[in-house]
Design an enzyme around this catalytic site. Structure first.
Site, PDB file in Angstrom:
ATOM      1  N   GLU A 152       5.580   3.902   1.969  1.00 57.90           N
ATOM      2  CA  GLU A 152       6.623   3.889   2.717  1.00 57.90           C
ATOM      3  C   GLU A 152       7.521   5.097   2.387  1.00 57.90           C
ATOM      4  O   GLU A 152       8.078   5.667   3.326  1.00 57.90           O
ATOM      5  CB  GLU A 152       7.587   2.498   2.480  1.00 57.90           C
ATOM      6  CG  GLU A 152       6.938   1.381   3.012  1.00 57.90           C
ATOM      7  CD  GLU A 152       6.654   1.120   4.251  1.00 57.90           C
ATOM      8  OE1 GLU A 152       7.230   1.748   5.100  1.00 57.90           O
ATOM      9  OE2 GLU A 152       5.733   0.450   4.532  1.00 57.90           O
TER      10      GLU A 152
ATOM     11  N   ASP B 183      -0.207   7.130   4.322  1.00 54.58           N
ATOM     12  CA  ASP B 183      -1.292   6.851   3.194  1.00 54.58           C
ATOM     13  C   ASP B 183      -1.746   8.106   2.279  1.00 54.58           C
ATOM     14  O   ASP B 183      -1.984   8.047   1.009  1.00 54.58           O
ATOM     15  CB  ASP B 183      -2.494   6.379   3.749  1.00 54.58           C
ATOM     16  CG  ASP B 183      -2.422   5.049   4.398  1.00 54.58           C
ATOM     17  OD1 ASP B 183      -1.476   4.329   4.049  1.00 54.58           O
ATOM     18  OD2 ASP B 183      -3.214   4.453   5.350  1.00 54.58           O
TER      19      ASP B 183
END
Length: 461
Positions: free
Chosen positions: A317, A403
């Site tokens: 995040e 990611d």
């Protein structure tokens, strides 16, 4: 009926497009359903390191298959109802609302609010039936639903009251802006919408969400310190850290950030913080539970998600924040709203040709901002579908990039195990159809997501 007959080339074009899209999306659903009917574990799962026995795989397949079957009922019924609304209910309710009020001051405001209110309640039986089935049959069958009927009714009542309050304020405001600011109303409408979007970015998490969920400071002090250290490591301006009682509605897990500028907040669903053996004890006998109670005082319980896994997910995040994905989406949304209002003015306020479009959709000589905007949005749907697909592809790219950020921070291994645990707990699709996934999934399914993480981790080494 003759006063508001429905029909014409614009309406036919919209219907043709709608049918084509419905058939295409139904075909994609059928493709995915076939994938969810397979009994053998796909070999690519093993390739990306997902250890999934056949029993677990079939449970996931059953959940995904039931969702597809529900969609095979819900989508055609919803489409048929939308067509009926297009040809009859929408214009009929507008003309009925018009008959309730005398022409004069505030006629458009009163008529529009009445029309939208009636439309909402005409749609309510079908939407409520779908919602009840989804929560109390489908999700209940697979162990996800935690909602009671009383809570469902409470949520519905609160949602309705909020929609009346905000709709009663904002719809008249939009009508006034369009009618009062001349030919360049699109500039003022865009500015008004932008202001409201920023206002709701504060109002929703701080005022509306607490009406539905309980927010409290994160209780796990050790995890709190680790998250604060993670935020400090990346200069993330974390001001508050919450856990929310998501488990009172569903056992699905989630985490998210919100807040402006230097006032960021992190929210963890309490389902991320539960013990690993919570589900096992539910399935055990009374004797098993007594035995567990004896052990509880001496043996610390293992968490379903380890701290390192939660931190890895939060690091993902942080990647969205680091790469300004939220700001990017806000800019795109702002440009999108501006273009919509500009085109709305060009198409729906161009004299007799605009009124001819309104007549074809059954609204006769109506000159209403919300009626014209509704018709314009229907005609804009072909372009909107393309834009939605592009936004899906952009969001997927952002997910892979976030990611990659977590991997660059040395969190590849816990991110992989965390994503596997999330997928298993949420019964995520382990056998996605490539076409269905490309069209629908803004967040790539597990199989698509793990391979780039593992490849990036190898490069980091």
């Amino acid at each position: 009926m003759a006063d508001w007959a429905v029909g014409g080339p614009y309406l036919i074009a919209y219907m043709v497009f709608s049918v084509v899209v419905f058939v295409m999306e139904f075909y994609l659903d059928v493709r995915q359903y076939r994938k969810n009917c397979t009994k053998e574990v796909p070999p690519e799962l093993k390739y990306v390191g997902v250890e999934c026995n056949k029993e677990e795989f079939l449970k996931t397949q059953d959940y995904q298959k039931d969702k597809r079957l529900f969609g095979f009922v819900k989508d055609p019924l919803g489409f048929a109802w939308a067509v009926f609304n297009l040809f009859y209910t929408g214009p009929a309710l507008w003309h009925f609302s018009s008959s309730l009020f005398e022409k004069g001051d505030y006629f458009e405001y009163k008529c529009t609010l009445c029309w939208l209110f009636l439309q909402g309640w005409v749609d309510k039986p079908l939407s409520s039936a779908f919602s009840l089935y989804s929560s109390f049959v489908l999700e209940e069958k697979h162990g996800f639903n935690k909602m009671t009927l009383g809570l469902w009714i409470s949520d519905l009542a609160k949602s309705e009251l909020l929609s009346y309050f905000f709709g009663g304020l904002l719809i008249p405001l939009l009508i006034w802006v369009v009618n009062s600011t001349g030919e360049r109303f699109y500039l003022y409408a865009w500015g008004t919408c932008q202001t409201l979007i920023f206002a709701f970015m504060w109002i929703y998490p701080n005022v509306i969400q607490p009406m539905f969920n309980k927010f409290e400071e994160l209780k796990d002090e050790e995890l709190r310190k680790k998250i604060c250290n993670l935020a400090a490591e990346h200069n993330f301006p974390l001001t508050k850290l919450f856990q929310v009682d998501g488990s009172k509605r569903s056992s699905h897990s989630n985490a998210y950030f919100f807040g402006f500028w230097k006032f960021k907040r992190i929210v963890l669903f309490d389902t991320l913080l539960k013990d690993k053996d919570d589900e096992d004890t539910k399935k055990g006998t009374d004797e098993d539970k007594k035995e567990e109670d004896k052990k509880e005082s001496t043996t610390p319980k293992e968490k379903l998600y380890s701290h390192s896994e939660i931190l890895a997910v939060l690091c993902h995040e942080l990647g969205h924040w680091k790469f300004n994905h939220t700001t990017m989406m806000l800019v795109i949304s702002s440009a999108h709203i501006f273009i919509l209002f500009y085109l709305f003015g060009q198409v729906m306020y161009s004299g007799e040709s605009s009124q001819a479009i309104v007549r074809q959709f059954g609204y006769a000589e109506t000159k209403s901002v919300m009626v014209s905007l509704t018709i314009f949005m229907m005609m804009f749907e072909p372009t909107e579908k393309i834009l939605q697909l592009l936004m899906t592809l952009l969001t997927r790219r952002n997910e892979f990039q976030a990611d990659g950020f977590a991997v660059s921070c040395g969190r590849a291994r816990p991110l992989v195990t965390g994503l596997k645990t999330l997928s298993k707990a949420n019964k995520g699709d382990l056998n996605p159809d490539p076409w269905y996934s490309w069209y629908h999934h803004s967040h790539p399914p597990l199989v698509e997501r793990l391979k780039p993480i593992m490849d990036a981790a190898k490069k980091e080494k």
